[in-house]
Design an enzyme around this catalytic site. Structure first.
Site: not given
Ligand SMILES: Cc1cc2nc3c(=O)[nH]c(=O)nc-3n(C[C@H](O)[C@H](O)[C@H](O)COP(=O)(O)OP(=O)(O)OC[C@H]3O[C@@H](n4cnc5c(N)ncnc54)[C@H](O)[C@@H]3O)c2cc1C
Length: 398
Positions: A38, A112, A221, A298
């Protein structure tokens, strides 16, 4: 760290967000040693609420955190769509017994931080998982038998595979896909949290409520055992640059909502400590896998939030990845290809549909909005269950 983590056989995961920790749990349960790398100095989540469809709960059970996840959720009764101009109800989807019976799981909202905390606690209790912070992955090398994560610090970490769960700005994706920066949607989202006693009394609904207006919308909500209401408001103002979490004054927020119904607008005035995001997504791509490297969450398929599914789909990815890798321990490249084949169309559908409903449900004006209301009013809850079955059903999730 155990010898398994340092002998090059560990599965490396870039990113300790909801996607990365879910993948770590799934892979550890499938028998792999896992090292999470991380970037941040501490593991955590920013922002307040998140909606979870039944598909998230299907994933929690397969990741072994079902009871802990269920314990922290607020179970809402309805998804409620309001017209932000007229103030009228457009449609509601009932989330009660019939919904749960149909999909085998509930719809809920959670903080979250609580969700991330449940995953983190489970990872900490799992001896096969090593969690490393301050470990930014800058790129990778691979030779057909191993992968090396190249950290920004100059350190090299060796493993059997690398999962890029490093989010919207993924460094792993830069190498796997190479499609440049994310697409700026031009939609500006402002987030706040309101203590429940300050939420207008006539709007303290046990629902995820969406007020849809021309080029703007409001979502609220209850959260955290009804202590607060999560408030997320969005204005399609063609903002040109990506922004994440910048503090913003209330007057600035109000500018995008001058044209809507007073009942909806006054909710915004109860917010405080507003923060601003300019939302981004990406075009869907077919190649999330490069040999022993795969993208997840993502990093693979960033989407606008309009289906409230980004985190849900990331957790589904994790379940599928763990199942495929667990079944093909001796052929990781084949397992990653199967993972891609199983996930790519479903994720693409959610990515594209999230954009489409932003345009056709959240933000239409004039006749477009009247048409939306007519189409959506014609459906009852049972119709909506059919419409949503591809997304929420356990049989289609993994
Ligand atoms: C306004 C908003 C509302 C949302 N509402 C919802 C909802 O109601 N329901 C739902 O299911 N989803 C929702 N989402 C989407 C959801 O937040 C994301 O899709 C989800 O958090 C993605 O998770 P992830 O682990 O793929 O990425 P992230 O949460 O972006 O996690 C990525 C991690 O990688 C780390 N990182 C980044 N670059 C590097 C690197 N080079 N090396 C090592 N670590 C790194 C970061 O620090 C982070 O900890 C919402 C998003 C937004 C913007």
């Amino acid at each position: 760290m155990t010898a398994e983590h340092t002998d090059g056989r560990s599965i490396l995961i870039a990113g300790g967000g909801i996607g990365g920790l879910s993948a770590a749990l799934g892979l550890a349960r499938a028998g792999f040693a896992v090292t999470v790398l991380e970037k941040a100095a501490a593991l955590g989540e920013i922002g307040a609420g998140i909606q979870l469809g039944p598909n998230a709960f299907h994933a929690f059970d397969r990741l072994g955190v079902g009871p802990a996840a269920r314990a922290m959720a607020v179970y809402i009764d309805q998804l409620r769509l309001m017209d932000a101009i007229t103030g009228e109800d457009i449609t509601t989807i009932d989330l009660g017994d019939a919904f749960r019976a149909r999909f085998g799981n509930p719809y809920a909202v959670v903080h979250r931080g609580d969700l991330h905390g449940v995953l983190l606690q489970a990872c900490r209790e799992q001896p096969r998982i090593a969690l490393r912070v301050s470990s930014q992955v800058a790129g990778y090398e691979q030779d057909g038998a191993h992968v090396t994560a190249l950290l920004a610090s100059g350190e090299h970490v060796h493993g059997a595979a690398l999962i890029g769960a490093d989010g919207l700005w993924s460094a792993v994706r830069r190498q796997v896909v190479g499609d440049g920066p994310p697409r700026v949607s031009g939609h500006t989202t402002y987030r706040s949290v309101i203590p429940t006693e300050q939420m207008p009394e006539d709007l303290r609904w046990n629902a995820a409520t969406l007020w849809a207006g021309p080029k703007c919308h409001i979502v609220h909500y209850p959260l955290s055992g009804w202590k607060v209401f999560n408030l997320v408001v969005t204005y399609h103002n063609d903002a040109p640059e990506p922004v994440a979490g910048k503090p913003v004054a209330m007057d600035e927020v109000m500018k995008g909502f001058e044209h809507i119904n007073e009942r909806a607008r006054k909710i915004i005035r109860h917010g405080s400590d507003w923060k601003l995001w300019v939302l981004c997504d990406r075009e869907p791509v077919p190649n999330w896998v490069d040999g022993r490297v795969a993208l997840l969450g993502d990093a693979a398929h960033p989407m606008l939030q309009y289906m409230a599914q980004g985190a849900c789909i990331a957790m589904e990815d994790a379940v599928c990845l763990a199942a495929e890798m667990g079944e093909r321990k001796d052929d990781i490249e084949a397992a990653l290809k199967r993972y891609l084949a199983k996930r790519v169309l479903r994720a693409t559908r959610v990515q594209l549909q999230s954009r489409a409903i932003g345009e056709h449900i959240y933000h239409p004006a004039g006749n477009h909005a009247v048409l939306r209301n007519a189409i959506m009013r014609a459906k009852n809850s049972a119709d909506w269950y059919e419409t949503l079955a591809w997304l929420y059903g356990a049989e289609t999730a993994f």
